[in-house]
Design a protein around this motif. Structure first.
Motif, PDB file in Angstrom:
ATOM      1  N   TRP A   8      44.338  44.242  66.752  1.00 36.38           N
ATOM      2  CA  TRP A   8      43.245  44.177  67.078  1.00 36.38           C
ATOM      3  C   TRP A   8      42.133  44.814  66.602  1.00 36.38           C
ATOM      4  N   LEU A   9      42.348  46.304  66.341  1.00 38.46           N
ATOM      5  CA  LEU A   9      41.572  47.126  65.596  1.00 38.46           C
ATOM      6  C   LEU A   9      41.146  46.448  64.269  1.00 38.46           C
ATOM      7  N   GLU A  10      41.901  46.146  63.230  1.00 32.45           N
ATOM      8  CA  GLU A  10      41.917  45.590  61.973  1.00 32.45           C
ATOM      9  C   GLU A  10      41.416  44.366  61.856  1.00 32.45           C
ATOM     10  N   GLU A  11      41.643  43.459  62.717  1.00 34.06           N
ATOM     11  CA  GLU A  11      41.374  42.077  62.508  1.00 34.06           C
ATOM     12  C   GLU A  11      40.218  41.868  63.276  1.00 34.06           C
ATOM     13  N   TYR A  12      39.819  42.410  64.444  1.00 31.22           N
ATOM     14  CA  TYR A  12      38.823  41.932  65.361  1.00 31.22           C
ATOM     15  C   TYR A  12      37.523  42.742  65.075  1.00 31.22           C
ATOM     16  N   ILE A  13      37.796  44.190  65.118  1.00 32.23           N
ATOM     17  CA  ILE A  13      36.936  45.164  65.133  1.00 32.23           C
ATOM     18  C   ILE A  13      36.366  45.673  63.906  1.00 32.23           C
ATOM     19  N   THR A  69      31.712  51.990  65.680  1.00 26.62           N
ATOM     20  CA  THR A  69      32.106  51.558  66.830  1.00 26.62           C
ATOM     21  C   THR A  69      33.696  51.428  66.444  1.00 26.62           C
ATOM     22  N   TYR A  70      34.144  51.116  65.196  1.00 28.55           N
ATOM     23  CA  TYR A  70      35.623  50.938  64.863  1.00 28.55           C
ATOM     24  C   TYR A  70      35.850  52.405  65.066  1.00 28.55           C
ATOM     25  N   ALA A  71      35.440  53.481  64.423  1.00 27.49           N
ATOM     26  CA  ALA A  71      35.777  54.938  64.717  1.00 27.49           C
ATOM     27  C   ALA A  71      36.237  55.522  66.008  1.00 27.49           C
ATOM     28  N   ARG A  97      39.821  46.819  77.938  1.00 27.98           N
ATOM     29  CA  ARG A  97      39.354  45.655  78.468  1.00 27.98           C
ATOM     30  C   ARG A  97      38.785  44.671  77.317  1.00 27.98           C
ATOM     31  N   THR A  98      37.901  45.060  76.413  1.00 27.70           N
ATOM     32  CA  THR A  98      37.853  44.396  75.240  1.00 27.70           C
ATOM     33  C   THR A  98      39.002  43.856  74.411  1.00 27.70           C
ATOM     34  N   ALA A  99      39.877  44.692  74.135  1.00 27.85           N
ATOM     35  CA  ALA A  99      41.069  44.329  73.583  1.00 27.85           C
ATOM     36  C   ALA A  99      41.938  43.199  74.337  1.00 27.85           C
ATOM     37  N   LEU A 100      41.974  43.222  75.492  1.00 26.22           N
ATOM     38  CA  LEU A 100      42.854  42.320  76.427  1.00 26.22           C
ATOM     39  C   LEU A 100      41.975  40.990  76.447  1.00 26.22           C
TER      40      LEU A 100
END
Length: 378
Positions: free
Chosen positions: A78-83, A91-93, A144-147
């Motif tokens: 999710w971090l690599e593909e969405y954020i 924000t990513y950091a 919550r954002t990831a789910l």
């Protein structure tokens, strides 16, 4: 009457020894492969309904994982593909830090479908114990954002984090400098090389990154305007430029008190550039080191704290000068919408609820009107 056999690709249903019904269907996986998915039902009809849902998703090209992914698999993905592709590096950091330090150690072994509200509550309690309630609240937001993204991908049917309230955090009491304290700081900083930067922070309420990312092409001293377009930040690897926080540029009229310091900064920088010669990097930054390099954001903050401490002023953050600027503008009768545009907020509620503070002198002056309004009749 015997039931009709399902066509190829539609799966099959049979009754188990325990009385339940079982169906298996080959479905597409998120990685492009196809695997067999098993569903169960107390009756043939219930099991067939689940089987038909799998077939429907297959025909629509919607992936259905044969097994629920673990959070240790989904969160990094999710971090690599969405954020990373769609959000700011800051924000990513921040999200990556919460995933690495708190979510993976406390919930990484849990699968998406088996995550419960009790798991989430224990995670929040663990983060609060390790760090603070404020950090736990941020971890709650990240999870919550990831789910929510997992729900959109139909990997899970509900987001259990939404069923668990975030920890309550007592808001930190902010006390920006009064007018006299602000003037004391500016007098103490007058001999510092970064004095023009501090003037912009105090008079215009500019953010630290906006000050250090300011370019001369965006400063018009004749028309007395300044355009905020870029910001300077540092991540774990290097300094980098980015857009403003709300991704919009804004034009700020420059008060007269900012013109002379900026002219002095231009002359001083020109002298340093001439002394450096060809070693001076190609840069249009307003604030640079003696060698023409961008200034580290932490160094600007360290200079601010050093000057304030030497002047005997209460300790505040450099960011708190934005609060002080907003309060002074409101005290001068400036319209809230205008203050919002100067500070670069996306919502006026932020300006009104967070960045305005009423000092004792202002409250005393306001209440003095009661003497005039409620005086006894003669």
């Amino acid at each position: 009457m015997p039931r009709k056999r399902n066509p190829n690709g539609a799966g099959s249903i049979w009754q188990r020894k325990d009385g339940r019904f079982e169906a298996r269907v080959y479905v597409p996986q998120p990685d492009g492969t196809r695997k067999r998915k098993t569903v169960y039902g107390a009756t043939w009809e219930e099991c067939d309904e689940k089987r038909q849902e799998l077939v429907r998703r297959d025909r629509q090209g919607i992936p259905t994982p044969s097994r629920s992914a673990k959070l240790s698999e989904w969160l990094p993905y999710w971090l690599e593909e969405y954020i990373k592709p769609h959000r700011k590096r800051t924000t990513y950091a921040k999200y990556e830090m919460h995933v690495r330090l708190y979510l993976l150690p406390l919930l990484g072994t849990r699968r998406l479908e088996s995550l419960t509200t009790a798991n989430v509550r224990r995670m929040l309690a663990g983060v609060t114990e390790q760090a603070s309630a404020a950090t736990a609240k941020e971890s709650h937001k990240v999870l919550r954002t990831a789910l929510t993204a997992a729900c959109r991908e139909e990997l899970i049917s509900r987001n259990v984090v939404q069923l668990v309230p975030a920890p309550r955090v007592d808001s930190r009491e902010l006390r920006p400098w009064t007018l006299d304290e602000t003037l004391t700081f500016l007098e103490a900083a007058r001999t510092d090389p970064l004095y023009p930067a501090f003037v912009l922070a105090v008079a215009l309420g500019m953010r630290r990154g906006e000050i250090l990312g300011l370019h001369w092409q965006d400063v018009d001293l004749d028309r007395r305007t300044l355009t905020v377009r870029t910001t300077l930040h540092r991540d774990n690897t290097a300094l980098y430029f980015d857009t403003t926080k709300n991704r919009r540029s804004r034009v700020i009229p420059i008060p007269l008190m900012c013109v002379a310091p900026l002219r002095w900064q231009r002359l001083r920088q020109g002298t340093q550039r001439a002394a450096a010669g060809e070693s001076w990097p190609v840069s249009d930054l307003v604030f640079t080191t003696r060698n023409g390099r961008p200034i580290e954001p932490r160094n600007l903050y360290r200079s601010f704290l050093r000057i304030a401490e030497a002047a005997g002023l209460p300790k505040v953050r450099l960011h708190d000068t934005r609060h002080g600027c907003a309060s002074l503008l409101f005290a001068a009768g400036v319209a809230p919408r205008t203050v919002m545009e100067i500070l670069g907020h996306s919502q006026i509620a932020v300006t009104m609820n967070i960045y305005t503070h009423v000092h004792d002198d202002t409250r005393r002056e306001a209440m003095s009107h009661m003497d005039r309004l409620l005086k006894r009749r003669r």
